[in-house]
Design a protein around this motif. Structure first.
Motif, PDB file in Angstrom:
ATOM      1  N   SER A  65      31.073  38.587  34.253  1.00 39.61           N
ATOM      2  CA  SER A  65      29.935  39.243  34.849  1.00 39.61           C
ATOM      3  C   SER A  65      30.316  40.542  35.528  1.00 39.61           C
ATOM      4  O   SER A  65      29.681  41.607  35.983  1.00 39.61           O
ATOM      5  CB  SER A  65      28.908  38.669  35.826  1.00 39.61           C
ATOM      6  OG  SER A  65      29.842  38.070  36.841  1.00 39.61           O
ATOM      7  N   GLY A  66      31.708  40.595  36.176  1.00 35.28           N
ATOM      8  CA  GLY A  66      32.364  41.768  36.635  1.00 35.28           C
ATOM      9  C   GLY A  66      33.568  41.380  37.130  1.00 35.28           C
ATOM     10  O   GLY A  66      34.193  40.312  36.749  1.00 35.28           O
ATOM     11  N   VAL A  67      34.244  42.177  37.894  1.00 35.29           N
ATOM     12  CA  VAL A  67      35.644  42.179  38.317  1.00 35.29           C
ATOM     13  C   VAL A  67      35.607  42.809  39.846  1.00 35.29           C
ATOM     14  O   VAL A  67      35.036  43.757  40.202  1.00 35.29           O
ATOM     15  CB  VAL A  67      36.558  43.288  37.468  1.00 35.29           C
ATOM     16  CG1 VAL A  67      38.061  42.994  38.152  1.00 35.29           C
ATOM     17  CG2 VAL A  67      36.596  42.857  36.022  1.00 35.29           C
ATOM     18  N   LYS A  68      36.332  41.768  40.662  1.00 35.44           N
ATOM     19  CA  LYS A  68      36.500  42.124  41.915  1.00 35.44           C
ATOM     20  C   LYS A  68      38.140  42.489  42.127  1.00 35.44           C
ATOM     21  O   LYS A  68      38.576  41.795  41.756  1.00 35.44           O
ATOM     22  CB  LYS A  68      35.970  41.075  42.798  1.00 35.44           C
ATOM     23  CG  LYS A  68      34.547  40.863  43.045  1.00 35.44           C
ATOM     24  CD  LYS A  68      34.251  40.038  44.121  1.00 35.44           C
ATOM     25  CE  LYS A  68      32.818  39.996  44.292  1.00 35.44           C
ATOM     26  NZ  LYS A  68      32.414  38.847  45.332  1.00 35.44           N
ATOM     27  N   ILE A  69      38.327  43.764  42.707  1.00 36.65           N
ATOM     28  CA  ILE A  69      39.543  44.237  42.824  1.00 36.65           C
ATOM     29  C   ILE A  69      39.951  44.102  44.401  1.00 36.65           C
ATOM     30  O   ILE A  69      39.282  44.829  45.314  1.00 36.65           O
ATOM     31  CB  ILE A  69      39.768  45.407  42.328  1.00 36.65           C
ATOM     32  CG1 ILE A  69      39.669  45.475  40.942  1.00 36.65           C
ATOM     33  CG2 ILE A  69      41.236  45.809  42.488  1.00 36.65           C
ATOM     34  CD1 ILE A  69      39.773  46.807  40.126  1.00 36.65           C
ATOM     35  N   PHE A  70      40.778  43.258  44.831  1.00 41.25           N
ATOM     36  CA  PHE A  70      41.071  43.174  46.352  1.00 41.25           C
ATOM     37  C   PHE A  70      42.438  43.729  46.670  1.00 41.25           C
ATOM     38  O   PHE A  70      43.448  43.512  45.680  1.00 41.25           O
ATOM     39  CB  PHE A  70      41.275  41.533  46.885  1.00 41.25           C
ATOM     40  CG  PHE A  70      39.994  40.753  46.611  1.00 41.25           C
ATOM     41  CD1 PHE A  70      39.182  40.808  47.664  1.00 41.25           C
ATOM     42  CD2 PHE A  70      39.850  40.325  45.408  1.00 41.25           C
ATOM     43  CE1 PHE A  70      37.856  40.034  47.358  1.00 41.25           C
ATOM     44  CE2 PHE A  70      38.545  39.558  45.237  1.00 41.25           C
ATOM     45  CZ  PHE A  70      37.747  39.448  46.135  1.00 41.25           C
ATOM     46  N   VAL A  87      32.329  46.611  38.800  1.00 41.33           N
ATOM     47  CA  VAL A  87      33.641  46.543  39.584  1.00 41.33           C
ATOM     48  C   VAL A  87      33.487  46.843  40.889  1.00 41.33           C
ATOM     49  O   VAL A  87      32.415  47.352  41.448  1.00 41.33           O
ATOM     50  CB  VAL A  87      34.700  47.508  38.907  1.00 41.33           C
ATOM     51  CG1 VAL A  87      34.308  48.871  39.044  1.00 41.33           C
ATOM     52  CG2 VAL A  87      36.022  47.009  39.646  1.00 41.33           C
ATOM     53  N   ALA A  88      33.984  45.840  41.704  1.00 40.86           N
ATOM     54  CA  ALA A  88      33.900  46.047  43.225  1.00 40.86           C
ATOM     55  C   ALA A  88      35.327  46.148  43.754  1.00 40.86           C
ATOM     56  O   ALA A  88      36.204  45.235  43.442  1.00 40.86           O
ATOM     57  CB  ALA A  88      33.159  45.115  43.688  1.00 40.86           C
ATOM     58  N   VAL A  89      35.670  47.302  44.643  1.00 39.02           N
ATOM     59  CA  VAL A  89      36.916  47.265  45.322  1.00 39.02           C
ATOM     60  C   VAL A  89      36.959  46.976  46.708  1.00 39.02           C
ATOM     61  O   VAL A  89      36.179  47.510  47.590  1.00 39.02           O
ATOM     62  CB  VAL A  89      37.499  48.903  45.243  1.00 39.02           C
ATOM     63  CG1 VAL A  89      38.931  48.856  45.986  1.00 39.02           C
ATOM     64  CG2 VAL A  89      37.391  49.012  43.639  1.00 39.02           C
ATOM     65  N   VAL A  99      36.023  37.915  37.536  1.00 37.94           N
ATOM     66  CA  VAL A  99      37.490  37.815  37.495  1.00 37.94           C
ATOM     67  C   VAL A  99      37.938  38.501  38.741  1.00 37.94           C
ATOM     68  O   VAL A  99      37.815  39.814  39.035  1.00 37.94           O
ATOM     69  CB  VAL A  99      38.149  38.172  36.251  1.00 37.94           C
ATOM     70  CG1 VAL A  99      39.613  38.361  36.190  1.00 37.94           C
ATOM     71  CG2 VAL A  99      37.670  37.569  35.132  1.00 37.94           C
ATOM     72  N   CYS A 100      38.894  38.061  39.701  1.00 33.64           N
ATOM     73  CA  CYS A 100      39.647  38.592  40.993  1.00 33.64           C
ATOM     74  C   CYS A 100      40.986  39.258  40.483  1.00 33.64           C
ATOM     75  O   CYS A 100      41.692  38.472  40.271  1.00 33.64           O
ATOM     76  CB  CYS A 100      39.358  37.595  42.045  1.00 33.64           C
ATOM     77  SG  CYS A 100      37.862  36.880  42.334  1.00 33.64           S
ATOM     78  N   ALA A 101      41.049  40.363  40.832  1.00 27.29           N
ATOM     79  CA  ALA A 101      42.456  40.860  40.622  1.00 27.29           C
ATOM     80  C   ALA A 101      43.072  41.155  42.139  1.00 27.29           C
ATOM     81  O   ALA A 101      42.330  41.923  42.998  1.00 27.29           O
ATOM     82  CB  ALA A 101      42.339  42.089  40.038  1.00 27.29           C
ATOM     83  N   PHE A 102      44.153  40.793  42.403  1.00 31.35           N
ATOM     84  CA  PHE A 102      44.786  40.996  43.680  1.00 31.35           C
ATOM     85  C   PHE A 102      45.904  42.098  43.688  1.00 31.35           C
ATOM     86  O   PHE A 102      46.750  41.859  42.836  1.00 31.35           O
ATOM     87  CB  PHE A 102      45.289  39.834  44.311  1.00 31.35           C
ATOM     88  CG  PHE A 102      44.115  38.780  44.792  1.00 31.35           C
ATOM     89  CD1 PHE A 102      43.566  38.826  46.076  1.00 31.35           C
ATOM     90  CD2 PHE A 102      43.770  38.166  43.939  1.00 31.35           C
ATOM     91  CE1 PHE A 102      42.322  38.008  46.251  1.00 31.35           C
ATOM     92  CE2 PHE A 102      42.372  37.137  44.243  1.00 31.35           C
ATOM     93  CZ  PHE A 102      41.868  37.135  45.011  1.00 31.35           C
ATOM     94  N   VAL A 103      45.813  43.086  44.341  1.00 31.00           N
ATOM     95  CA  VAL A 103      46.895  44.113  44.317  1.00 31.00           C
ATOM     96  C   VAL A 103      47.448  44.266  45.696  1.00 31.00           C
ATOM     97  O   VAL A 103      46.853  44.908  46.525  1.00 31.00           O
ATOM     98  CB  VAL A 103      46.391  45.561  43.759  1.00 31.00           C
ATOM     99  CG1 VAL A 103      47.498  46.407  43.967  1.00 31.00           C
ATOM    100  CG2 VAL A 103      45.866  45.340  42.441  1.00 31.00           C
ATOM    101  N   VAL A 104      48.662  43.530  46.007  1.00 26.90           N
ATOM    102  CA  VAL A 104      49.137  43.313  47.283  1.00 26.90           C
ATOM    103  C   VAL A 104      50.455  43.887  47.375  1.00 26.90           C
ATOM    104  O   VAL A 104      51.547  43.560  46.497  1.00 26.90           O
ATOM    105  CB  VAL A 104      49.061  41.834  47.850  1.00 26.90           C
ATOM    106  CG1 VAL A 104      47.675  41.583  48.200  1.00 26.90           C
ATOM    107  CG2 VAL A 104      49.482  41.074  46.732  1.00 26.90           C
TER     108      VAL A 104
END
Length: 652
Positions: A76-81, A107-109, A130-135
């Motif tokens: 349904s969408g992507v969340k980018i943390f 998409v949500a950042v 789908v949750c993407a983590f950029v850390v």
């Protein structure tokens, strides 16, 4: 016609007739092979036809229209943390969001500094995101300041048995870490840990972790930007596949329902840091462990020595207590230090520790406290959980520390002075509280109060009463106007009798019969049952508040109710957690100021001025009574005893 010639011309047919059995067998085999071949071809054709038919054509209704109700949305969408220190991770998150948008997905950042995992992370389990983590990994292998709270919360959740390995089951995620391989010891440590802890909590990795390297000489693709672009391409391809509802093809060699060829299904890469030995796992078998063999060798000699000494004179410390060079070793070995530090302990000296309770964190953020808040009026955000002894005389099967702490029946280690232990315990506790400054939800008033310790729970791990200077330690606590809540495992009756007044003394009653106590607590003492009974008798003689803390384990000790009743009569506790009623009102709370006055009188009189539990009890507020609607923390309630609110006790 020559008969001989006729016979010669007919001889092949005669030979064929003679060997007709083999002919029939050959024909049968040929026909069977042809039939099998036709079946395989038809199955292959049918499979090809099914794959070529669009999903929509399978959903056609009777009127020829497409049934949209049967179409399942896979993503349904992507969340980018993102957690960024210098802005690079933030830029990558924006770039990834732009690429995801091009696929037509919402998409949500999200900046991790504004994200509350307590409230929202579990929501991703039931969602289709789908949750993407950029850390990024900052100096010393630490997370960026903006991601510190999320990082610490995730670490503790992954190591907390109360969350479990299915807490985030259903959540889909991917991780890209930023680091510099020039710092080899902690290269991309934050990204690796976030990936590991999410996987530990049951989340599903959709694409292998990406690692960006600022060191262009070692970067896989020549720069950290190129590393990110390569991972982004893999992520988008996988996202496109998931959006169509397709699963990753299986190579055919599956294990435990997972495809071995799929990197996304593989567990996180193990490192020496993550591995733990077999000794860290609880073992319900009452057979003596190998680590105790050295103790058993000298068991007979020790028992003989203990019998020769009267019980009242057999203190825990057999020697003078002075640490001569080479006489005693430190309780905290390097391996133990590493294990406990990884579990969140702040270690003090050679045998003590302090840790921040999850309820302390909860109350700092304006939420509820532990049951001691409701039962006894303890302000959880001002409570310090510590122990002057990490050692214990039991190896309980339900121990939540997985037996990483040392065991022993007497004090045989170096001994730190109580003044040093208390000073460093308060300093370490305050240091951990400081880390919550600026964390989302933390109340400023609670934060200021949290820096001033008011209660001390001597229940962290181990057996605090084993510490030879426990009485001096308690005196120092009370001089700093810190209440004392001490928990003992009922194996040291002499020390219970000799114990100075504490605000509240707990005894863990883990079983009610000798056999079940042996199976559950796995005590080291041979005379454990007599020690257990004597400890309860010693508790009955205490004049201050006493509590039985029952630990009931299904199929182990819940059926021994009559035996429990007999033990209650033996120890005569004031509470079995909460059993104290005056008239028609509950009086379970504590008048902490009154207790401090009474204990000062006790000290000044040299122990002649005694006092009992009823001398410092307080009425339970209506909201804390069972069945009442909890109204939370009332700053106007005088029972919270905030008179000394501005006093700094850091020098105690």
């Amino acid at each position: 016609m020559d008969p001989a010639g006729a016979w010669d011309s007919a001889s092949p047919w005669v030979s064929l007739w003679t060997n007709r059995f083999y002919v029939y067998v050959g024909l049968a085999c040929g026909i069977s092979l042809w039939i099998c071949f036709q079946m395989v071809v038809r199955r292959r054709d049918k499979s090809s036809q099914e794959r070529s038919v669009p999903k929509a054509s399978q959903d056609l209704g009777t009127d020829g229209s497409i049934s949209l109700q049967r179409k399942e949305v896979s993503v349904s969408g992507v969340k980018i943390f993102y957690g960024s220190q210098t802005g690079t991770a933030k830029g990558f998150a924006a770039s990834l969001a732009e690429a995801v948008t091009s696929l037509g997905l919402p998409v949500a950042v999200v900046d991790l500094k504004d994200y509350d995992p307590d409230d929202h992370l579990v929501e991703e389990v039931t969602g289709k995101n789908v949750c993407a983590f950029v850390v990024a990994t900052y100096t010393g292998g630490r997370p960026p300041h903006s991601a510190q709270w999320f990082y610490r919360w995730l670490e503790e959740a992954a190591g907390d048995f109360r969350f479990g390995k299915t807490y985030l089951k259903g959540m889909r995620y991917a991780v890209f870490g930023l680091g510099n391989s020039a710092y080899a010891s902690h290269f991309n440590k934050v990204g690796k840990n976030v990936d590991k802890w999410l996987w530990t909590l049951g989340a599903h990795r959709v694409v292998a972790r990406g690692e960006g390297d600022c060191d262009v000489a070692n970067s896989t693709h020549g720069s950290i930007e190129a590393d990110f672009r390569a991972w982004k391409a893999r992520f988008l391809a996988r996202l496109h596949t998931l959006e169509k509802g397709e699963k990753k093809p299986c190579a055919g060699s599956c294990k435990r329902g997972q495809c071995e060829s799929s990197a996304e299904e593989e567990p996180f890469e193990s490192t020496s840091e993550d591995e733990s030995g077999a000794e860290d796992r609880p073992n319900p078998n009452p057979v003596v462990d190998v680590e105790d063999l050295g103790r058993i060798v000298s068991c007979a000699k020790r028992e003989k020595r203990e019998k020769e000494q009267p019980e009242e004179k057999s203190g825990l410390l057999r020697s003078s207590g002075k640490n001569g060079p080479g006489e005693r070793r430190a309780m905290i070995t390097p391996a133990l230090r590493e294990a406990l530090t990884r579990q969140g302990y702040q270690l003090i000296g050679s045998h003590s520790g302090v840790k921040l309770c999850r309820w302390t964190k909860s109350m700092l953020r304006g939420r509820g406290g532990c049951y001691k808040h409701t039962f006894y009026g303890i302000e959880s955000h001002r409570c310090m959980e510590t122990t002057p002894s990490l050692a214990c005389a039991n190896k309980c099967v339900f121990c939540w520390r997985h037996h990483t702490n040392p065991v022993g029946t007497e004090w045989r280690w170096k001994m730190d002075q109580p003044e040093v232990i208390l000073k460093e315990a308060i300093e370490n506790h305050q240091s951990m509280i400081k880390q919550f400054k600026g964390v989302p939800g933390v109340k400023e008033e609670r934060f200021e109060e949290g820096m001033m310790v008011k209660h001390c729970a001597l229940s962290l791990v181990g057996e605090p009463i084993m510490y030879p200077e426990i009485n001096r330690f308690l005196t120092l606590l009370h001089e700093c106007k810190i209440s004392s809540f001490l928990v003992t495992n009922a194996q040291f009756p002499v020390e219970i009798r000799n114990l100075k007044p504490v605000t509240q003394l707990y005894v863990s009653v883990d079983a009610s019969t000798k056999d079940s106590l042996k199976k559950i607590d796995r005590p080291l003492f041979k005379d454990f049952w007599q020690r257990f009974l004597d400890s309860l008798k010693a508790l009955a003689a205490k004049q201050q508040r006493t509590v039985y803390r029952l630990t009931l384990v299904k199929a182990w000790n819940v059926d021994e109710l009559q035996a429990y009743a007999e033990l209650v009569s033996l120890g005569n506790p004031d509470f079995i957690e909460v059993k104290f009623k005056v008239g028609s009102e509950w009086w379970t709370w504590i008048d902490y100021d009154r207790f401090q006055e009474l204990v000062r009188e006790y000290e000044h009189s040299g122990g002649s001025a005694t006092f009992g539990a009823q001398d410092y009890m307080a009425r339970t507020p209506p909201w804390a009574v069972f069945g009442a609607r909890e109204r939370g923390f009332d700053p106007k309630d005088t029972r919270y005893q905030r008179k000394n609110k501005s006093k700094d006790i850091s020098g105690c």
